[in-house]
Design a protein around this motif. Structure first.
Motif, short mmCIF file in Angstrom:
data_model
loop_
_atom_site.label_atom_id
_atom_site.label_comp_id
_atom_site.label_asym_id
_atom_site.label_seq_id
_atom_site.Cartn_x
_atom_site.Cartn_y
_atom_site.Cartn_z
N GLU A 404 0.82 -1.21 0.00
CA GLU A 404 0.00 0.00 0.00
C GLU A 404 0.86 1.27 0.00
OE1 GLU A 404 -3.17 2.63 -0.02
OE2 GLU A 404 -3.05 0.52 -0.57
N LEU A 405 1.91 1.27 0.79
CA LEU A 405 2.76 2.45 0.84
C LEU A 405 3.48 2.69 -0.49
CD1 LEU A 405 4.29 2.20 4.43
CD2 LEU A 405 2.46 3.71 3.64
N LEU A 406 3.91 1.62 -1.12
CA LEU A 406 4.53 1.75 -2.44
C LEU A 406 3.55 2.33 -3.43
CD1 LEU A 406 6.63 -1.55 -2.65
CD2 LEU A 406 7.53 0.78 -2.40
N ARG A 407 2.31 1.88 -3.32
CA ARG A 407 1.28 2.39 -4.22
C ARG A 407 1.07 3.88 -4.02
NH1 ARG A 407 -3.84 3.67 -4.44
NH2 ARG A 407 -4.12 3.38 -2.20
N ARG A 408 1.22 4.31 -2.78
CA ARG A 408 1.02 5.73 -2.46
C ARG A 408 2.29 6.57 -2.76
NH1 ARG A 408 -2.99 6.44 2.78
NH2 ARG A 408 -4.39 4.72 2.28
N GLY A 409 3.35 5.94 -3.23
CA GLY A 409 4.54 6.69 -3.62
C GLY A 409 5.64 6.75 -2.58
N TYR A 410 5.50 5.99 -1.52
CA TYR A 410 6.55 5.97 -0.50
C TYR A 410 7.65 5.00 -0.91
CZ TYR A 410 3.41 8.43 2.73
OH TYR A 410 2.58 9.33 3.34
N ASP A 411 8.83 5.26 -0.35
CA ASP A 411 9.89 4.25 -0.38
C ASP A 411 9.72 3.41 0.88
OD1 ASP A 411 11.02 4.94 -2.75
OD2 ASP A 411 12.64 6.13 -1.88
N VAL A 412 9.89 2.12 0.74
CA VAL A 412 9.68 1.21 1.86
C VAL A 412 10.90 0.33 2.05
CG1 VAL A 412 8.25 -0.63 2.81
CG2 VAL A 412 7.19 1.20 1.45
N LEU A 413 11.32 0.23 3.31
CA LEU A 413 12.42 -0.64 3.68
C LEU A 413 11.90 -1.66 4.68
CD1 LEU A 413 15.44 -1.39 3.71
CD2 LEU A 413 15.73 0.30 5.54
N MET A 414 12.01 -2.94 4.33
CA MET A 414 11.52 -4.02 5.20
C MET A 414 12.67 -4.55 6.06
SD MET A 414 8.32 -4.19 4.39
CE MET A 414 7.73 -5.77 5.05
N VAL A 415 12.43 -4.63 7.37
CA VAL A 415 13.43 -5.22 8.24
C VAL A 415 13.55 -6.71 7.96
CG1 VAL A 415 14.02 -5.79 10.63
CG2 VAL A 415 13.21 -3.49 10.04
N ARG A 416 12.39 -7.33 7.78
CA ARG A 416 12.42 -8.75 7.39
C ARG A 416 11.25 -9.04 6.47
NH1 ARG A 416 9.04 -12.53 10.09
NH2 ARG A 416 7.78 -11.63 11.75
N THR A 417 11.43 -10.06 5.60
CA THR A 417 10.36 -10.52 4.72
C THR A 417 10.14 -12.03 4.85
OG1 THR A 417 11.96 -10.75 2.93
CG2 THR A 417 10.72 -8.67 3.03
N THR A 418 10.92 -12.65 5.71
CA THR A 418 10.76 -14.08 5.99
C THR A 418 10.77 -14.29 7.51
OG1 THR A 418 13.14 -14.53 5.97
CG2 THR A 418 11.97 -14.69 3.86
N HIS A 419 10.42 -15.51 7.89
CA HIS A 419 10.36 -15.81 9.32
C HIS A 419 11.69 -16.30 9.87
CE1 HIS A 419 6.14 -15.24 8.96
NE2 HIS A 419 5.93 -16.35 8.22
N ASP A 420 12.47 -16.95 9.03
CA ASP A 420 13.69 -17.60 9.50
C ASP A 420 14.85 -16.61 9.51
OD1 ASP A 420 15.47 -19.44 10.39
OD2 ASP A 420 15.67 -20.48 8.46
N VAL A 421 14.79 -15.69 10.48
CA VAL A 421 15.84 -14.69 10.64
C VAL A 421 16.23 -14.62 12.10
CG1 VAL A 421 15.07 -13.29 8.67
CG2 VAL A 421 14.16 -12.83 10.96
#
Length: 553
Positions: A404-421
């Protein structure tokens, strides 16, 4: 000489005969002579033996004589062949010497000079007499001699006698000092260009065009063109001057800000253009500018990868490739008028899906330089109704929020995208800090011993936080906006904002941060709602609306 002797002998014989006749009683003519058979009173005719003496012309050397006859016996001279007209005066025979000589053509004994007389001698062809005659001075024969001036040396015009080299007059020719063309640079417009040539001498006087010839002074196409100036008359040498024709200037028709970039539009050129060069920099002097080559047929270009919300100065120029002297050279137009554009203020939101598949109970300080320690990351709770672990629920919502944020034009940084971290709370904060995130959203789900407790809350530091108190105002406002909009979008209870300095994931932050507790997984109804895709969609809309409100002016 022999004829003269003969005449003298003839005369002598004549007189001797005459006296002999007298002596022996010979009678004079008219007297009767006994026994001569003539009657008394009859004259005796003299008989002469006449010889012709030819005419001799007199010369300057000797006398001449007329034509006459002389008697060989008596020496008498007669004018006629019959001897009837006697010449009694010898002077009548003579022709006197000539008083003038017959001169030859003369010999130049001493040649005259331009200013001194000469002498010519003559010899008489008859008597070899000689004479001298003065020859007048020849006079000067002046002729102009030109020593041509050059760019380095003066020249001169000398009026000099071709015989004696006497100089009558000398005029200086100042050297060629400066050669200029009226214009050295043109812009291609499809028409021919021909700069004018001006030549000035060392005295600052313009040299007439009759003293030089200009060649190749007209051109139309882009490139460097030569003008050859060849001097003549009073001057010598040649000089080559150059002038350029550059491509037509580019007209920029539009410049629009983009997310971390911009789009520029311009009028493309179809003639005498090989392409374009775009240049942009963060300063109006274009130091350390970035250059981008563009194709000839293009009319717009999008530049990306720039800094966020940063002003850039932009300009363009066309270029044309020209082959000269065996090499390909690029000719550039003048730069277009520089324009300024500020990249869109695209906010960077860092999203941390709380917890992970396996917790890490090893300890770390609760803040920079803290003496208190907590587990690096807890394993989290799980739903009483769904049995879904918190780390799974938070990642489901985080991924939808990212979209949703990307759609609104934001830059997004994910701390994690998987569980095994295995990422500690301090390391999660460092990810946001290092990226200089504009907002750090940490998504969690709550739990309570009371199964009836429900609603969403947000958490931030206190104003007195010794680790990141400076970010309290921004973190408080971020927490307020996110909570208010989530409650409005989901219709859930607004549980308020909890200010605490016990959260290591907040204490390690150097950016605005909030922790969103979406609801209570210990409340069966709320647990089910938080796993419902539609409800998750409303939560995501509320979080995004809260972020929009936080960044709103």
């Amino acid at each position: 000489m022999k004829k003269g002797i003969w005449r003298m002998m003839a005369a002598l014989l004549f007189y001797l005969s005459f006296f002999a006749l007298i002596g022996d009683g010979t009678a004079w003519a008219g007297e009767a002579v006994p026994g001569d058979g003539r009657a008394e009173g009859t004259e005796l005719e003299e008989m002469h033996s006449l010889v012709l003496v030819g005419r001799k012309e007199a010369t300057c050397a000797e006398e001449g004589n007329i034509e006459y006859w002389v008697c060989e016996e008596c020496g008498k001279c007669f004018l006629d062949e019959e001897g009837r007209e006697e010449i009694t005066d010898q002077a009548e025979i003579l022709l006197p010497k000539l008083t003038s000589h017959t001169w030859d053509g003369g010999v130049l004994a001493q040649a005259p000079t331009c200013v001194k007389e000469g002498i010519r001698t003559y010899t008489c062809n008859v008597c070899q007499a000689g004479k001298m005659e003065k020859v007048p001075p020849a006079g000067h024969k002046y002729q102009d001699k030109v020593t041509k001036a050059t760019a380095k040396k003066n020249g001169k015009i000398s009026s000099q006698c071709t015989v004696c080299r006497n100089v009558r007059k000398q005029t200086a020719i100042p050297r060629i000092k400066k050669i200029t063309v009226s214009k050295t640079s043109y812009v291609y417009n499809g028409k021919s260009h021909a700069p004018k040539v001006k030549v000035v001498d060392a005295k600052g006087k313009k040299i007439s065009t009759k003293y030089y010839v200009v060649k190749n002074a007209k051109a139309k196409n882009v490139g460097t063109h030569k003008i050859k100036i060849t001097f003549r008359g009073r001057y010598k040498g040649s000089v080559v001057k150059k002038f350029k024709i550059n491509p037509k200037k580019v007209t920029v028709t539009g410049l629009a800000a983009e997310k971390k970039g911009f789009t520029i539009r311009y009028q493309k050129q179809s003639k005498q253009c090989s392409g374009y060069q775009l240049q942009y920099a963060k300063n109006p002097k274009f130091s350390k500018a970035v250059k981008v080559a563009l194709k000839r047929g293009s009319s717009k270009k999008k530049i990306s990868g720039l800094e966020n919300a940063t002003a850039y100065y932009v300009r363009m120029r066309a270029y044309t490739k020209v082959k000269e002297d065996g090499k390909v050279k690029k000719y550039y137009s003048a730069w277009s008028k520089k324009k300024k554009v500020k990249t869109k203020d695209v906010k960077l939101v860092c999203i941390d899906a709380g917890h992970q598949q396996r917790g890490d109970s090893s300890l770390e300080p609760i803040g920079p330089g803290a003496s208190s320690y907590k587990a690096k990351v807890a394993s989290g709770t799980s739903g009483v109704a769904t049995g879904k672990p918190e780390y799974q629920l938070t990642l489901e919502v985080a991924l939808k929020l990212q979209e949703e944020l990307l759609r609104r034009g934001y830059d997004v940084l994910m701390v994690r995208t998987t569980h095994d971290v295995n990422i500690s709370n301090s390391a999660r904060a460092a990810i946001a800090n290092n990226a200089r995130a504009d907002a750090f959203i940490r998504i969690h789900a709550n739990g309570s011993a009371n199964a009836n407790v429900s609603g969403a809350i947000t958490i931030c530091q206190t104003p007195a936080n010794v680790y990141c108190g400076a970010y309290y105002p921004q973190s408080r406002r971020l927490s307020e906006q996110v909570l208010a909009h989530v409650a409005a979008a989901c219709g859930c209870k607004d549980g308020g904002i909890w200010e605490t300095d016990t959260m290591s994931g907040i204490n390690w932050c150097s950016v605005p941060v909030t922790i969103l507790e979406m609801g209570y997984m210990t409340n069966p109804a709320e647990d089910r709602l938080m796993s419902d895709p539609a409800y998750q969609g409303r939560m995501v809309q509320g979080i995004a609306d809260g972020i929009d409100a936080y960044f709103a002016p």
